[in-house]
Design an enzyme around this catalytic site. Structure first.
Site, PDB file in Angstrom:
ATOM      1  N   GLU A  72      -2.145  -1.203   4.432  1.00  0.00           N
ATOM      2  CA  GLU A  72      -2.709  -0.438   3.321  1.00  0.00           C
ATOM      3  C   GLU A  72      -4.028   0.218   3.723  1.00  0.00           C
ATOM      4  O   GLU A  72      -4.264   1.396   3.413  1.00  0.00           O
ATOM      5  CB  GLU A  72      -2.922  -1.320   2.102  1.00  0.00           C
ATOM      6  CG  GLU A  72      -3.364  -0.504   0.887  1.00  0.00           C
ATOM      7  CD  GLU A  72      -3.939  -1.334  -0.233  1.00  0.00           C
ATOM      8  OE1 GLU A  72      -3.676  -0.999  -1.399  1.00  0.00           O
ATOM      9  OE2 GLU A  72      -4.681  -2.300   0.050  1.00  0.00           O
ATOM     10  N   TRP A  94       2.374  -1.043  -3.577  1.00  0.00           N
ATOM     11  CA  TRP A  94       2.346   0.152  -4.419  1.00  0.00           C
ATOM     12  C   TRP A  94       3.739   0.522  -4.928  1.00  0.00           C
ATOM     13  O   TRP A  94       3.887   1.539  -5.618  1.00  0.00           O
ATOM     14  CB  TRP A  94       1.748   1.338  -3.655  1.00  0.00           C
ATOM     15  CG  TRP A  94       0.258   1.275  -3.496  1.00  0.00           C
ATOM     16  CD1 TRP A  94      -0.449   0.635  -2.511  1.00  0.00           C
ATOM     17  CD2 TRP A  94      -0.716   1.860  -4.358  1.00  0.00           C
ATOM     18  NE1 TRP A  94      -1.791   0.790  -2.701  1.00  0.00           N
ATOM     19  CE2 TRP A  94      -1.991   1.542  -3.823  1.00  0.00           C
ATOM     20  CE3 TRP A  94      -0.649   2.629  -5.517  1.00  0.00           C
ATOM     21  CZ2 TRP A  94      -3.179   1.970  -4.427  1.00  0.00           C
ATOM     22  CZ3 TRP A  94      -1.828   3.055  -6.110  1.00  0.00           C
ATOM     23  CH2 TRP A  94      -3.072   2.723  -5.567  1.00  0.00           C
ATOM     24  N   TYR A 164      -6.698   6.920  -3.240  1.00  0.00           N
ATOM     25  CA  TYR A 164      -7.766   6.590  -2.292  1.00  0.00           C
ATOM     26  C   TYR A 164      -7.825   7.472  -1.039  1.00  0.00           C
ATOM     27  O   TYR A 164      -8.874   8.020  -0.703  1.00  0.00           O
ATOM     28  CB  TYR A 164      -7.643   5.131  -1.859  1.00  0.00           C
ATOM     29  CG  TYR A 164      -7.784   4.144  -2.979  1.00  0.00           C
ATOM     30  CD1 TYR A 164      -9.036   3.713  -3.419  1.00  0.00           C
ATOM     31  CD2 TYR A 164      -6.658   3.615  -3.610  1.00  0.00           C
ATOM     32  CE1 TYR A 164      -9.168   2.797  -4.456  1.00  0.00           C
ATOM     33  CE2 TYR A 164      -6.775   2.702  -4.655  1.00  0.00           C
ATOM     34  CZ  TYR A 164      -8.032   2.295  -5.071  1.00  0.00           C
ATOM     35  OH  TYR A 164      -8.156   1.394  -6.098  1.00  0.00           O
ATOM     36  N   CYS A 230      -9.194   1.238  -8.603  1.00  0.00           N
ATOM     37  CA  CYS A 230      -9.794  -0.021  -9.075  1.00  0.00           C
ATOM     38  C   CYS A 230     -11.093  -0.268  -8.310  1.00  0.00           C
ATOM     39  O   CYS A 230     -12.136  -0.473  -8.911  1.00  0.00           O
ATOM     40  CB  CYS A 230      -8.825  -1.183  -8.887  1.00  0.00           C
ATOM     41  SG  CYS A 230      -7.367  -1.080  -9.941  1.00  0.00           S
ATOM     42  N   ARG A 284     -14.077  -1.690 -10.544  1.00  0.00           N
ATOM     43  CA  ARG A 284     -14.121  -1.669 -12.012  1.00  0.00           C
ATOM     44  C   ARG A 284     -13.178  -2.696 -12.621  1.00  0.00           C
ATOM     45  O   ARG A 284     -13.441  -3.256 -13.681  1.00  0.00           O
ATOM     46  CB  ARG A 284     -13.763  -0.273 -12.535  1.00  0.00           C
ATOM     47  CG  ARG A 284     -12.328   0.127 -12.226  1.00  0.00           C
ATOM     48  CD  ARG A 284     -11.892   1.421 -12.884  1.00  0.00           C
ATOM     49  NE  ARG A 284     -10.515   1.721 -12.515  1.00  0.00           N
ATOM     50  CZ  ARG A 284      -9.440   1.254 -13.138  1.00  0.00           C
ATOM     51  NH1 ARG A 284      -9.579   0.466 -14.193  1.00  0.00           N
ATOM     52  NH2 ARG A 284      -8.224   1.575 -12.720  1.00  0.00           N
ATOM     53  N   ASP A 287      -7.939  -7.711 -10.466  1.00  0.00           N
ATOM     54  CA  ASP A 287      -6.832  -8.663 -10.604  1.00  0.00           C
ATOM     55  C   ASP A 287      -7.190  -9.823  -9.678  1.00  0.00           C
ATOM     56  O   ASP A 287      -6.914  -9.795  -8.479  1.00  0.00           O
ATOM     57  CB  ASP A 287      -5.522  -7.989 -10.191  1.00  0.00           C
ATOM     58  CG  ASP A 287      -4.327  -8.933 -10.201  1.00  0.00           C
ATOM     59  OD1 ASP A 287      -4.517 -10.154 -10.374  1.00  0.00           O
ATOM     60  OD2 ASP A 287      -3.192  -8.452 -10.006  1.00  0.00           O
TER      61      ASP A 287
END
Length: 392
Positions: A72, A94, A164, A230, A284, A287
């Protein structure tokens, strides 16, 4: 080939801090709804810190899929936004977001996948002219297999929007729309800002800058993303290493013995890194059970890569965490992880040479020469994996 060597690796403070964060959520969390409909318990405004000298930040209280973390991160650094690269490299974090996007856009009838397909089949049973349905709603497993085997399908449905990688490597880049602009620019695409290249250049030319920031929160493009970032930005900070720290670095990273102090000092004068580099990321939405362990290791690896590219020593990793939550279907798993005793943190081995990373610092296109076999975790002892559902 380069092995990252660590000191003080007998105490695994990172796992303990992570377990304390899980317990904090269980003890102090507030019940909150969320976009997935799962439900969470949540706290706000927490921080996690790790000294890179104490080991590579890969949690040991459950087994982590390190190759997926590497894949990733390399996907981000390549500027890629299509899941095909991830799927081809057996990284599936994803998949759910891409599949949800496919389901929402590939049919007009807003029904669950199984009911939608049943409706089409029922309509066709007695129809004089059966409904032509070549785009029958695929199951997620069929969808991912088609991404893997059908390049045209992957090009259409594997795309996640300007997430991203687009923001890190091509902020503001866009296709040219008007004929006038096409004549002026002389092409079909206006390239944006390569924030990673700019960061590396600034680290080399102005390492004390307070503007060493990469941002993924592009307000003008959030509505085009399958999921807004995130972890929406990171900042790096450097400081000069003391002479004692430089000597210690030589002794830890070469075979020269203390008795040959003169040789150690001579090496330190020439090739030893002169600065330490730290990284702080801002997130922000966290999980905490499934995502945060990935984020910690991913930014730890990014810090190691950037440090090698600019010949600095990784120092501290810091995460600033906003809405820190446990999904309601992760609570028992969190309790299980809290009960486990951490092992010693592992070490990171980089299979590419120092020369490669130096060249990478000059030419980021070489990132395509890296894959998930170029980073190896050594001495990784962990508890078994703990399965938990991913909420999309």
């Amino acid at each position: 080939m380069y092995t990252i060597k660590y000191t003080n690796r007998t105490m695994n403070k990172l796992d303990k801090d992570y377990q304390a964060l899980l317990q904090d959520i269980l003890d102090n969390g507030h019940q909150k709804g969320d976009r997935t409909g799962t439900g969470t318990i949540s706290v706000f405004g927490r921080q996690i810190r790790h000294k890179m000298s104490e080991g590579f930040p890969l949690l040991t209280t459950k087994k982590m899929y390190f190759k997926g973390i590497v894949t990733e991160l390399l996907w981000f650094l390549r500027g890629d936004t299509n899941i095909k690269y991830l799927v081809d490299n057996d990284c599936h974090i994803w998949d759910g977001d891409a599949y949800k996007n496919y389901r929402s856009k590939s049919k007009d009838i807003d029904l669950p996948e199984n009911l939608y397909n049943k409706l089409i089949d029922d309509l066709n049973k007695d129809a004089m002219f059966p409904i032509d349905n070549p785009s029958r709603m695929l199951s997620q497993e069929e969808f991912i297999n088609k991404i893997k085997t059908d390049d045209e399908f992957a090009k259409q449905w594997g795309e996640l929007g300007p997430v991203y990688g687009k923001q890190w490597r091509d902020w503001g880049g866009r296709p040219i729309q008007s004929l006038i602009e096409k004549e002026i620019v002389g092409g079909k695409y206006v390239h944006g800002i390569d924030q990673i290249a700019n960061l590396i250049n600034d680290l080399k030319t102005n390492p004390d800058s307070r503007r060493l920031i990469v941002n993924a929160w592009n307000v003008g493009e959030l509505d085009q993303m399958v999921l807004p970032p995130c972890h929406y930005g990171f900042q790096v900070y450097t400081r000069e290493l003391s002479w004692e720290e430089q000597v210690q670095w030589v002794m830890k990273n070469t075979n020269v013995e203390m008795e040959n102090l003169y040789i150690v000092e001579e090496i330190a004068k020439d090739t030893t890194p002169k600065r330490a580099i730290s990284l702080m990321w801002n997130q922000r939405s966290v999980d905490t059970f499934l995502g945060l362990p990935f984020n910690i290791a991913s930014y730890g690896l990014l810090l190691e890569i950037i440090a090698k590219a600019v010949n600095m020593v990784p120092d501290e990793l810091v995460g600033n965490l906003g809405d820190v939550h446990l999904y309601s279907n992760h609570v028992e798993q969190a309790k299980e992880q809290i009960s486990r005793e951490p092992y010693e943190l592992p070490a990171l081995k980089m299979m590419k040479t120092d020369e490669f990373f130096k060249e990478l610092g000059n030419d980021l296109s070489l990132i395509t020469h890296l894959d998930n076999t170029d980073f190896v975790i050594e001495n990784y002892q962990s508890h078994p994996a703990i399965k938990a559902p991913l909420s999309n």
